[in-house]
Design an enzyme around this catalytic site. Structure first.
Site: not given
Ligand code: PGA
Length: 303
Positions: A52-54, A136, A138, A210, A216, A256, A277
């Site tokens: 997931n590159w965001k 997600h 976010e 998640e 993150g 993470s 991510g």
């Molecule tokens: P992260 O993000 O691996 O940077 O914690 C995961 C995600 O938001 O899908």
């Protein structure tokens, strides 16, 4: 594009059939509190590692990433790259290997029309995309996406034969006040509420657990916490559908996850891979996760 999606579906089905237990092998799981280290139906699902590159990468780095990933070993595992919309045609142009899937991070569940700033699934299909992240945290928290909208998106994506990655997870307050399972149950039940009969092929539907406190932050859930939550989610899917169905749906861990903790987490029976991510932005790190998960799950299939 529909040819490509047919090939992918066949690939998933064929691999799962090879690994699939007979229906008599599929046993209900134990209660959540007893699931840690349980060996029910261990590892009969095709592992998946999804990036997931965001809102990261540019066209040059995206192309370089795709070139590097294609040189790596990806046997017995599915690889998915969920990129910003504008980079999806760039990745599609660079992609030679059909086992690598491309995913979007969002879409709008209408065929076309006056939805300024949005993308339809047909537009994504048109540029070679087969999967999409839905729900997600976010999108839920920063962009106000509601359970109702997410249920509509999930049903819509399933209808279009897209591979949805449906995200759920509790925040820190919910974990600390003991409401994790209640939150997960609610997100699963509301999210899946729009699915119609006949049910979608379970191999074509993915859930990502998640925990928001782990996204993150560098604070990964322990393998036990992740296994326990994912086993609970599978139990709820079994209540909603059936054990045979729930045992075929892949459930990923995200938060993470990286090349240092992937093998430990992937060794847990209900964790079928990762939604990644930060650690997915570097092709070498991401490829190492793919290789480690494939190796761990190969051992599991062999045992
Ligand atoms: P992260 O993000 O691996 O940077 O914690 C995961 C995600 O938001 O899908």
């Amino acid at each position: 594009m529909s040819d490509l999606r047919t090939i992918i579906e066949q690939l998933v089905r064929q691999t799962l059939q090879e690994m699939a237990p007979s229906s008599s092998d599929i046993k209900p799981m134990k209660a959540v509190s007893q699931t840690i280290n349980s060996s029910h139906n261990y590892g009969k699902r095709l592992p998946l590692v999804a990036a997931n590159w965001k809102m990261n990468q540019l066209s040059g780095s995206a192309k370089a990433f795709m070139r590097e990933i294609q040189l790596k070993d990806r046997k017995n595992i599915q690889t998915l790259i969920c990129a910003p919309h504008i980079l999806l045609p760039v990745l599609a142009g660079e992609k030679k290997e059909t086992d690598i899937l491309l995913g979007a991070q969002n879409f709008y569940p209408e065929p076309s029309g006056a939805f300024t700033g949005e993308h339809s699934l047909d537009m994504l299909i048109d540029v070679g995309v087969q999967s999409v992240i839905i729900g997600h945290s976010e999108r839920r928290n920063l962009f106000g996406e509601t359970d109702e909208l997410l249920a509509k998106k999930l049903a819509y994506a399933v209808d279009k034969k897209f591979l949805p990655i449906f995200c759920i997870g509790e925040n820190l307050k919910e974990r600390n006040d003991g409401s994790t399972f209640r939150v997960l149950q609610n997100q699963i039940l509301t999210g899946f509420a729009g699915l119609k009969n006949p049910l979608p092929d379970p191999a074509m539907i993915v859930v990502a657990y998640e925990p928001i406190w782990a996204i993150g932050t560098g604070l990964t859930a322990t393998a036990e916490q992740a296994q326990d939550a994912i086993a609970f989610v599978r139990e709820k899917l079994a209540d909603r559908f059936s054990w045979a169905y729930a045992n075929s749906i892949r459930i990923l861990y995200g938060g993470s996850a990286n090349d240092k903790n992937a093998a430990t987490l992937a060794a847990k029976p209900d964790i079928d891979g990762f939604l990644v991510g930060n650690a997915s932005l570097n092709a070498t790190t991401f490829a190492s996760m793919i290789e480690q998960v494939a190796a761990v799950k190969r051992k599991v299939f062999a045992s």
